[in-house]
Enzyme design. Sequence first.
Site, PDB file in Angstrom:
ATOM      1  N   TYR A  27       0.793  -1.230   0.000  1.00  0.00           N
ATOM      2  CA  TYR A  27       0.000   0.000   0.000  1.00  0.00           C
ATOM      3  C   TYR A  27       0.826   1.281   0.000  1.00  0.00           C
ATOM      4  O   TYR A  27       0.256   2.376   0.002  1.00  0.00           O
ATOM      5  CB  TYR A  27      -0.945  -0.013   1.212  1.00  0.00           C
ATOM      6  CG  TYR A  27      -1.886  -1.196   1.211  1.00  0.00           C
ATOM      7  CD1 TYR A  27      -2.845  -1.340   0.218  1.00  0.00           C
ATOM      8  CD2 TYR A  27      -1.812  -2.190   2.186  1.00  0.00           C
ATOM      9  CE1 TYR A  27      -3.713  -2.426   0.196  1.00  0.00           C
ATOM     10  CE2 TYR A  27      -2.679  -3.283   2.180  1.00  0.00           C
ATOM     11  CZ  TYR A  27      -3.619  -3.391   1.182  1.00  0.00           C
ATOM     12  OH  TYR A  27      -4.479  -4.467   1.160  1.00  0.00           O
ATOM     13  N   HIS A 104      -7.482   0.588  -6.884  1.00  0.00           N
ATOM     14  CA  HIS A 104      -6.837  -0.141  -5.788  1.00  0.00           C
ATOM     15  C   HIS A 104      -5.349   0.156  -5.817  1.00  0.00           C
ATOM     16  O   HIS A 104      -4.728   0.115  -6.888  1.00  0.00           O
ATOM     17  CB  HIS A 104      -7.068  -1.649  -5.913  1.00  0.00           C
ATOM     18  CG  HIS A 104      -8.518  -1.993  -5.889  1.00  0.00           C
ATOM     19  ND1 HIS A 104      -9.259  -1.956  -4.725  1.00  0.00           N
ATOM     20  CD2 HIS A 104      -9.380  -2.305  -6.890  1.00  0.00           C
ATOM     21  CE1 HIS A 104     -10.511  -2.250  -5.020  1.00  0.00           C
ATOM     22  NE2 HIS A 104     -10.620  -2.463  -6.324  1.00  0.00           N
TER      23      HIS A 104
HETATM   24  C1  DQA Z   1      -7.366  -2.334  -1.603  1.00  0.00           C
HETATM   25  C2  DQA Z   1      -7.339  -3.833  -1.916  1.00  0.00           C
HETATM   26  C3  DQA Z   1      -8.339  -4.593  -1.083  1.00  0.00           C
HETATM   27  O1  DQA Z   1      -8.309  -5.962  -1.406  1.00  0.00           O
HETATM   28  C4  DQA Z   1      -8.011  -4.421   0.385  1.00  0.00           C
HETATM   29  O2  DQA Z   1      -8.972  -5.100   1.170  1.00  0.00           O
HETATM   30  C5  DQA Z   1      -7.863  -3.002   0.787  1.00  0.00           C
HETATM   31  C6  DQA Z   1      -7.196  -2.070  -0.117  1.00  0.00           C
HETATM   32  C7  DQA Z   1      -6.239  -1.583  -2.326  1.00  0.00           C
HETATM   33  O3  DQA Z   1      -6.326  -0.363  -2.412  1.00  0.00           O
HETATM   34  O4  DQA Z   1      -5.286  -2.208  -2.787  1.00  0.00           O
HETATM   35  O5  DQA Z   1      -8.218  -2.630   1.901  1.00  0.00           O
HETATM   36  O6  DQA Z   1      -8.600  -1.809  -2.031  1.00  0.00           O
END
Ligand code: DQA
Length: 152
Positions: A27, A104
Amino acid sequence: MSGESPRVEVMHGVNLDQLGRRDPLLYGTLTLAELEARIEREAAALGLRTRFFHTNHEGEFIEHLHRLRNGADALLLNPGAWTHYAWAIRDALEIAALPAVEVHLSDVQHREAWRRVSVIGELCFATVSGRGPDGYGEALALLCDELGRGSP
Ligand code: DQA
């Protein structure tokens, strides 16, 4: 849409307020506030106005979608884990009936199998995944094109 700059509602879902504490390999290291500041700058450069919303409560996310009528021209959303199973969010997105891009930070197609499912994907004209914070800029550029503004 008026002659003014289009308004993009940027919606972050569950656990996105924990950016900065979550696995940086997946992230990145930006906090949500830092990410939003960056999105706002990139949007302004494209001639878009932004408004931000985050909640960890699914019902609040849904009610915010209900309230968007006449409040936004387009949507950029990262619902976090809700993406993969929250059918009520899918239905609320359909009610909002706005051009939407799903974003994402991590590459959800190459993680656990359950993350490959998106209940909102069919209602979004594009999905950007695995590009980290850059993905939001890419999503804004796609929205710009979709709104007929083109990228400057
Ligand atoms: C997310 C990906 C999702 O699978 C995860 O549960 C998240 C973040 C991303 O930004 O990569 O909380 O949405």
